[in-house]
Design an enzyme around this catalytic site. Structure first.
Site, mmCIF file in Angstrom:
data_model
loop_
_atom_site.group_PDB
_atom_site.id
_atom_site.type_symbol
_atom_site.label_atom_id
_atom_site.label_comp_id
_atom_site.label_asym_id
_atom_site.label_seq_id
_atom_site.Cartn_x
_atom_site.Cartn_y
_atom_site.Cartn_z
ATOM 1 N N CYS A 353 0.818 -1.205 0.000
ATOM 2 C CA CYS A 353 0.000 0.000 0.000
ATOM 3 C C CYS A 353 0.854 1.257 0.000
ATOM 4 O O CYS A 353 0.883 2.012 0.980
ATOM 5 C CB CYS A 353 -0.933 -0.023 1.206
ATOM 6 S SG CYS A 353 -1.782 -1.594 1.322
ATOM 7 N N TYR A 382 22.095 -5.632 -2.000
ATOM 8 C CA TYR A 382 21.123 -4.650 -1.496
ATOM 9 C C TYR A 382 19.699 -5.047 -1.907
ATOM 10 O O TYR A 382 18.854 -4.198 -2.157
ATOM 11 C CB TYR A 382 21.489 -3.222 -1.957
ATOM 12 C CG TYR A 382 22.926 -2.889 -1.619
ATOM 13 C CD1 TYR A 382 23.288 -2.636 -0.291
ATOM 14 C CD2 TYR A 382 23.927 -2.894 -2.586
ATOM 15 C CE1 TYR A 382 24.604 -2.379 0.047
ATOM 16 C CE2 TYR A 382 25.247 -2.644 -2.255
ATOM 17 C CZ TYR A 382 25.581 -2.394 -0.941
ATOM 18 O OH TYR A 382 26.887 -2.140 -0.592
HETATM 19 C C1 LIG Z 1 28.638 -0.256 1.667
HETATM 20 C C2 LIG Z 1 30.095 -0.227 1.872
HETATM 21 C C3 LIG Z 1 30.959 -0.929 1.017
HETATM 22 C C4 LIG Z 1 30.477 -1.689 -0.200
HETATM 23 O O1 LIG Z 1 30.018 -0.870 -1.217
HETATM 24 P P1 LIG Z 1 29.684 -1.470 -2.665
HETATM 25 O O2 LIG Z 1 29.238 -0.289 -3.435
HETATM 26 O O3 LIG Z 1 28.616 -2.469 -2.490
HETATM 27 O O4 LIG Z 1 30.926 -2.054 -3.199
HETATM 28 C C5 LIG Z 1 32.297 -0.894 1.297
HETATM 29 N N1 LIG Z 1 32.789 -0.229 2.360
HETATM 30 C C6 LIG Z 1 31.999 0.459 3.204
HETATM 31 C C7 LIG Z 1 32.592 1.167 4.355
HETATM 32 C C8 LIG Z 1 30.629 0.488 2.986
HETATM 33 O O5 LIG Z 1 29.846 1.179 3.826
#
Ligand SMILES: *Cc1c(COP(=O)(O)O)cnc(C)c1O
Length: 431
Positions: A353, A382
């Site tokens: 919704c 993700y």
């Molecule tokens: C989210 C994150 C990643 C991974 O990022 P990607 O874009 O999925 O490669 C690496 N290091 C830190 C500190 C993050 O917060």
């Protein structure tokens, strides 16, 4: 590259027909290709061979224990951002000496647990945090390694919500402050500043922002050396972009060509934190078409997965390819020679919704009918990890395909699961 391909007009994951999985396990269903996952890890590892980096997979991209274990078994370390992820990392059998921990808001409890388990280092994001770690380490009588997360103030040319390396972002410490901290930190008895860290954003498809940020970082490490401060690690973070639509992201090899020369001359031990690059195209979300609804303005394809299963379109206006699983529908895929009537423009939406509950808007799709299955591609990173129980929907089942074998790596939640931690206080029963 990934292992989701059509054979005889049917979508396969490795050697398994995805339609069979949808029938067997029900939908919404996350399907991962083991081979794709592992091959992305090795692509990066091979490209960076000359500096033999520690590749710490970013747990937040996909936290499933089986995914983590698969990578850990191949030599990966893990990049964590919470106590919960520390718990998962250890449970997946990751050596604490291969765990790095970033987050702007680590709590005392989380810091203490991480110190006790002996992680490689914290990526520290502020002076207050550093003081806090010193305080806790002293109480625990241990000396801990930290890397300062630098905010290099570069523009990564990605969605504003996944930009993390500009001075207007909450992450990291600017160079001037970092230098002050490092000089001051010499007096911190229980901390060793062992490295520098950056992570400038996510889904970055060009090498320039990385080169700009790493160049600044390398120059800074050089300045510190002149001050007599010798570091051990350079952590260049994650952020490598993948193909969702028409992107032409740098390959691991091209990325390495650009940054290896910079990294090599530092002589420091290199750490990387890829998430999306490894898991993104290793997973899909399979969903069933429940209803087709025509309104005076639009055609809606209503499916049984929702934004609670995959929030990226709603949150980042992210594009995901959507393809049919079955042969009848596949026949009408745009190959250039099809009749125009076999395609139609539609919004693919979920049952939740919220008007933000969509997977695609005004998307030209092959004509689908009620009961058909669709695959939302590029959902391995993700995807499940950002899913929720919104609308009291049970979180999806996750399966992993290894050649012609299929294993359930997370069963679908039950209704009991979703109320498990709730209680109705006695007074509401009039007791
Ligand atoms: C989210 C994150 C990643 C991974 O990022 P990607 O874009 O999925 O490669 C690496 N290091 C830190 C500190 C993050 O917060």
């Amino acid at each position: 590259m990934h292992d989701f391909k059509y054979k005889n007009n049917n979508l396969y994951c490795e050697k398994v027909r995805v339609w069979d999985l949808a029938e067997k396990f029900g939908t919404p269903l996350y399907v991962y290709s083991y081979q794709t996952l592992i091959s992305h890890f090795f692509k990066l590892k091979q490209a960076f061979e000359p500096v033999n980096p520690l590749i710490c997979f970013s747990v937040k991209a996909n936290f499933n224990l089986a995914i983590l274990k698969a990578l850990v078994d191949k030599g990966a370390g893990l990049d964590i951002v919470s106590g919960g992820e520390l718990f998962r990392a250890l449970k997946a059998g990751c050596s604490p000496k291969k765990i790095v921990y970033a987050s702007v808001g680590k709590t005392n409890y989380e810091i203490e647990e991480a110190i006790k388990s002996g992680i490689l280092f914290f990526n520290v994001e502020s002076f207050s945090e550093l003081e806090n770690i010193q305080h806790i380490a002293k109480r625990l009588k241990s000396r801990v390694n930290v890397a300062l997360r630098i905010n290099p103030d570069v523009e990564p040319k990605t969605h504003k919500y996944i930009t993390t390396g500009k001075l207007t972002n909450k992450f990291g410490i600017d160079f001037i402050t970092a230098k002050e901290i490092i000089l001051l930190a010499r007096v911190f008895s229980h901390i060793k500043i062992a490295g520098l860290h950056i992570h400038i954003g996510s889904q970055i498809t060009i090498p320039e922002p990385f080169v700009a940020a790493i160049s600044k970082l390398v120059r800074f490490a050089g300045e510190l050396k002149e001050e007599g401060i010798n570091l051990e690690y350079l952590n260049i973070g994650g952020g490598l972009g993948i193909i969702y639509d028409q992107e032409k992201p740098q390959t691991a090899r091209k990325f390495a060509d650009k940054v290896l020369p910079l990294l090599k001359k530092t002589g420091l031990k290199i750490i990387m934190e890829p998430g999306r690059f490894i898991a993104g195209n290793a997973g899909i979300l399979v969903t069933k078409v429940l209803y087709i609804k025509n309104t005076p303005k639009k055609k809606f394809v209503i499916v049984d997965a929702g934004m609670n299963d995959l929030i990226r379109p709603a949150l980042y206006e992210a594009y995901h390819k959507i393809v049919p699983l079955s042969s009848q529908v596949r026949k009408f895929l745009p190959t250039g020679r099809q009749e125009a009537s076999s395609q139609e423009k539609a919004d693919v939406v979920g049952p939740i919704c919220e008007s933000g509950d969509f997977f695609a808007k005004d998307r030209v799709l092959p004509k689908v009918k009620e009961g058909d299955y669709l695959a939302v591609m590029g959902a391995g990173a993700y995807g499940f990890s950002m899913s929720s129980n919104y609308n009291s929907r049970r979180r999806a089942e996750e399966v992993m395909v290894v050649k012609d074998k299929v294993v359930v790596i997370r069963r679908r939640e039950s209704y009991e699961d979703i109320v498990r931690n709730e209680t109705i206080p006695p007074f509401l029963f009039g007791l």
